[in-house]
Design a protein around this motif. Structure first.
Motif, PDB file in Angstrom:
ATOM      1  N   TRP A 119       0.956  -1.244  -0.061  1.00 13.50           N
ATOM      2  CA  TRP A 119      -0.060  -0.032  -0.063  1.00 13.50           C
ATOM      3  C   TRP A 119       0.999   1.339  -0.005  1.00 13.50           C
ATOM      4  N   LYS A 120       1.800   1.306   0.899  1.00 14.47           N
ATOM      5  CA  LYS A 120       2.619   2.296   0.840  1.00 14.47           C
ATOM      6  C   LYS A 120       3.560   2.667  -0.218  1.00 14.47           C
ATOM      7  N   ASN A 121       4.033   1.289  -0.961  1.00 15.09           N
ATOM      8  CA  ASN A 121       4.795   1.672  -2.218  1.00 15.09           C
ATOM      9  C   ASN A 121       3.877   2.019  -3.301  1.00 15.09           C
ATOM     10  N   LEU A 122       2.698   1.576  -3.464  1.00 17.10           N
ATOM     11  CA  LEU A 122       1.678   2.011  -4.496  1.00 17.10           C
ATOM     12  C   LEU A 122       1.202   3.270  -4.517  1.00 17.10           C
ATOM     13  N   MET A 123       0.887   3.629  -3.320  1.00 18.05           N
ATOM     14  CA  MET A 123      -0.173   4.911  -3.239  1.00 18.05           C
ATOM     15  C   MET A 123       0.772   6.227  -3.132  1.00 18.05           C
ATOM     16  N   GLY A 124       1.876   6.085  -2.806  1.00 18.54           N
ATOM     17  CA  GLY A 124       3.002   6.989  -2.667  1.00 18.54           C
ATOM     18  C   GLY A 124       2.656   8.219  -1.695  1.00 18.54           C
ATOM     19  N   ASN A 125       3.240   9.107  -1.318  1.00 21.91           N
ATOM     20  CA  ASN A 125       3.368  10.084  -0.391  1.00 21.91           C
ATOM     21  C   ASN A 125       1.952  10.784  -0.033  1.00 21.91           C
ATOM     22  N   GLY A 126       1.253  11.193  -1.249  1.00 18.94           N
ATOM     23  CA  GLY A 126       0.053  11.761  -1.125  1.00 18.94           C
ATOM     24  C   GLY A 126      -0.890  11.147  -0.293  1.00 18.94           C
ATOM     25  N   VAL A 127      -1.273  10.052  -0.748  1.00 15.31           N
ATOM     26  CA  VAL A 127      -2.202   9.131  -0.204  1.00 15.31           C
ATOM     27  C   VAL A 127      -1.857   8.661   1.395  1.00 15.31           C
ATOM     28  N   ASN A 128      -0.511   8.525   1.621  1.00 13.02           N
ATOM     29  CA  ASN A 128       0.038   7.956   2.569  1.00 13.02           C
ATOM     30  C   ASN A 128      -0.210   9.024   3.880  1.00 13.02           C
ATOM     31  N   ASN A 129      -0.013  10.467   3.441  1.00 10.32           N
ATOM     32  CA  ASN A 129      -0.007  11.214   4.306  1.00 10.32           C
ATOM     33  C   ASN A 129      -1.454  11.384   5.024  1.00 10.32           C
ATOM     34  N   TYR A 130      -2.503  10.769   4.353  1.00 11.00           N
ATOM     35  CA  TYR A 130      -3.843  10.969   4.893  1.00 11.00           C
ATOM     36  C   TYR A 130      -4.193   9.395   5.246  1.00 11.00           C
ATOM     37  N   THR A 131      -3.305   8.379   5.103  1.00 15.70           N
ATOM     38  CA  THR A 131      -3.594   7.098   5.627  1.00 15.70           C
ATOM     39  C   THR A 131      -3.229   7.065   7.261  1.00 15.70           C
ATOM     40  N   ARG A 132      -4.138   6.535   8.058  1.00 17.69           N
ATOM     41  CA  ARG A 132      -4.076   6.420   9.439  1.00 17.69           C
ATOM     42  C   ARG A 132      -3.666   5.071   9.928  1.00 17.69           C
ATOM     43  N   ASP A 133      -4.383   4.005   9.271  1.00 16.45           N
ATOM     44  CA  ASP A 133      -4.112   2.299   9.796  1.00 16.45           C
ATOM     45  C   ASP A 133      -4.289   1.954   8.531  1.00 16.45           C
ATOM     46  N   ILE A 134      -3.694   0.567   8.357  1.00 23.40           N
ATOM     47  CA  ILE A 134      -4.002  -0.351   7.088  1.00 23.40           C
ATOM     48  C   ILE A 134      -4.008  -1.842   7.935  1.00 23.40           C
ATOM     49  N   MET A 135      -5.077  -2.551   7.616  1.00 19.75           N
ATOM     50  CA  MET A 135      -5.326  -3.728   8.375  1.00 19.75           C
ATOM     51  C   MET A 135      -5.852  -4.812   7.421  1.00 19.75           C
ATOM     52  N   LEU A 136      -5.316  -6.099   7.413  1.00 22.90           N
ATOM     53  CA  LEU A 136      -5.553  -7.163   6.703  1.00 22.90           C
ATOM     54  C   LEU A 136      -6.267  -7.918   7.517  1.00 22.90           C
ATOM     55  N   LYS A 137      -7.602  -8.253   7.226  1.00 24.32           N
ATOM     56  CA  LYS A 137      -8.216  -9.327   8.011  1.00 24.32           C
ATOM     57  C   LYS A 137      -8.826 -10.270   7.164  1.00 24.32           C
ATOM     58  N   GLY A 138      -8.198 -11.610   7.050  1.00 28.66           N
ATOM     59  CA  GLY A 138      -8.696 -12.541   6.043  1.00 28.66           C
ATOM     60  C   GLY A 138      -8.289 -12.181   4.752  1.00 28.66           C
ATOM     61  N   THR A 139      -9.080 -11.992   3.730  1.00 29.43           N
ATOM     62  CA  THR A 139      -8.778 -11.456   2.426  1.00 29.43           C
ATOM     63  C   THR A 139      -9.223  -9.881   2.278  1.00 29.43           C
TER      64      THR A 139
END
Length: 98
Positions: A37-57
């Protein structure tokens, strides 16, 4: 006690076997998806990303911007495809933006 193998094996094969025996793949998937997620979305989106969680699929992404959340919601299928291509296997089937 650990098994001893008489034949030679590559380090990669030994690590894969270790991960399968100890059921560590799901934990590694969580880390890999977060990095993708961090690599693909870049700094613009990552600045607004608070949490990333994978549950199952399902990938849950918590965003601080409602405008960005709305914008990304139009491309959920593309996000799933890009992350799975980055990981070289199908890990994510759905994305939930919060």
């Amino acid at each position: 006690m650990a098994k001893r193998f008489n034949e030679e094996q590559s380090v990669g094969d030994v690590l894969k076997q270790f991960m399968q025996e100890n059921k560590l793949q799901t934990g590694m998937d969580k880390i890999d998806v977060r990095d993708a997620w961090k690599n693909l979305m870049g700094n613009g989106v990552n600045n607004y990303t608070r949490d990333i969680m994978l549950k199952g699929t399902t990938l849950y992404v918590e965003l601080t911007s409602a405008v960005l959340r709305e914008e990304l919601s139009y491309g959920k299928a593309k996000i799933v495809k890009m992350i799975n291509e980055e990981l070289k296997r199908e890990v994510v089937k759905d994305v939930v933006l919060r």
